[in-house]
Scaffold this motif. Structure first.
Motif, PDB file in Angstrom:
ATOM      1  N   ASN A   1      -0.944   1.510   3.553  1.00  0.00           N
ATOM      2  CA  ASN A   1      -2.229   1.209   2.928  1.00  0.00           C
ATOM      3  C   ASN A   1      -2.487  -0.283   2.881  1.00  0.00           C
ATOM      4  N   ILE A   2      -1.490  -1.037   2.466  1.00  0.00           N
ATOM      5  CA  ILE A   2      -1.646  -2.488   2.355  1.00  0.00           C
ATOM      6  C   ILE A   2      -1.818  -3.120   3.731  1.00  0.00           C
TER       7      ILE A   2
ATOM      8  N   ARG B   1       3.267  -4.079  -6.596  1.00  0.00           N
ATOM      9  CA  ARG B   1       3.440  -2.629  -6.539  1.00  0.00           C
ATOM     10  C   ARG B   1       4.889  -2.240  -6.835  1.00  0.00           C
TER      11      ARG B   1
ATOM     12  N   ARG C   1      -3.414  -1.920   6.153  1.00  0.00           N
ATOM     13  CA  ARG C   1      -4.758  -1.656   6.649  1.00  0.00           C
ATOM     14  C   ARG C   1      -5.830  -2.467   5.943  1.00  0.00           C
TER      15      ARG C   1
ATOM     16  N   HIS D   1     -11.700  -1.662  -0.991  1.00  0.00           N
ATOM     17  CA  HIS D   1     -11.010  -0.997   0.117  1.00  0.00           C
ATOM     18  C   HIS D   1     -10.228   0.224  -0.356  1.00  0.00           C
ATOM     19  N   PHE D   2      -9.542   0.100  -1.491  1.00  0.00           N
ATOM     20  CA  PHE D   2      -8.706   1.194  -1.975  1.00  0.00           C
ATOM     21  C   PHE D   2      -9.417   2.088  -2.989  1.00  0.00           C
TER      22      PHE D   2
ATOM     23  N   GLN E   1       2.345  -6.200  -2.459  1.00  0.00           N
ATOM     24  CA  GLN E   1       3.519  -5.331  -2.326  1.00  0.00           C
ATOM     25  C   GLN E   1       4.530  -5.594  -3.431  1.00  0.00           C
TER      26      GLN E   1
ATOM     27  N   LEU F   1       0.104   2.604  -3.990  1.00  0.00           N
ATOM     28  CA  LEU F   1      -0.221   2.063  -2.677  1.00  0.00           C
ATOM     29  C   LEU F   1       1.035   2.025  -1.813  1.00  0.00           C
ATOM     30  N   THR F   2       0.901   2.424  -0.567  1.00  0.00           N
ATOM     31  CA  THR F   2       2.026   2.392   0.366  1.00  0.00           C
ATOM     32  C   THR F   2       1.929   1.151   1.246  1.00  0.00           C
TER      33      THR F   2
ATOM     34  N   ARG G   1      -0.952 -10.134   0.830  1.00  0.00           N
ATOM     35  CA  ARG G   1      -0.432  -8.796   1.054  1.00  0.00           C
ATOM     36  C   ARG G   1       0.989  -8.660   0.498  1.00  0.00           C
TER      37      ARG G   1
END
Length: 203
Positions: free
Chosen positions: A76-77, A96, A79, A60-61, A93, A72-73, A89
């Motif tokens: 983004n996560i 990240r 979506r 996906h990314f 995060q 990653l924002t 998820r």
């Protein structure tokens, strides 16, 4: 003995064989590099409890290195496909955020390590400035006390004026050195950074 045609044909076959071996080794090496470059991100996600979503996250990314996760924002996560559980998820995060904090600390440490000599020069400058200001303060106060309070007839003196000035200067130097050392030692209670910021704010 080989004829010229046979000799030429032999060289052409050898050249073709070498080119084939070189091309195969080059393609094999590039394939090996691609697989090895993809392995760290898979192991990274797997070690952080995201083994169920490794292919989904990578596909996906389009990330291919653990450091890419840092960029990653939240959008983004968010979506990610619905097949990725909400817990995963949140884990992504958290990973990240940890990478961002680690990068921030690394950059801060590198900046501090590269500017340590600037800090030494700044501290030396602040120390010399404190000593000079303290000496001037003590010397000035001593002279004022000597002239205005201790010897009120200082301005009327004529015969022993030189000796009085000499005594006042010596006493002023002693008191100036003492005040300079006291102010320099007071950095334990009042650091130079606080004094500098206070003076900038006052200006």
């Amino acid at each position: 003995q080989l004829s010229n045609g046979t000799h030429t044909s032999f060289h052409q076959k050898m050249r073709g064989t070498l080119l084939l071996v070189f091309s195969l080794s080059k393609s094999y090496g590039s394939t090996t590099i691609t697989r090895s470059s993809a392995a760290p991100i898979r192991d990274f996600l797997h070690n952080h409890g995201l083994q169920c979503c490794v292919d989904t996250i990578i596909g996906h990314f389009g990330i291919d290195a653990p450091g890419d996760v840092e960029y990653l924002t939240d959008a983004n996560i968010a979506r990610l496909p619905r097949a990725v559980p909400a817990v995963k998820r949140s884990i992504l995060q958290d990973v990240r955020d940890q990478l961002r904090e680690s990068s921030r600390r690394t950059r801060q440490a590198e900046a501090y390590a590269s500017s340590w000599h600037h800090k030494v020069l700044r501290d030396l400058y602040n120390t010399c400035e404190t000593l000079l200001r303290g000496f001037m303060l003590g010397f000035g106060l001593s002279c004022i006390f000597e002239i205005l309070i201790l010897n009120r007839d200082f301005y009327q003196a004529t015969e022993d004026l030189i000796s009085r000035v000499r005594r006042a200067a010596i006493r002023g130097m002693v008191l100036g050195i003492a005040v300079a050392l006291v102010l320099c030692g007071s950095a334990i209670v009042l650091p130079s950074n606080f004094r500098s910021n206070w003076m900038h704010a006052a200006m």
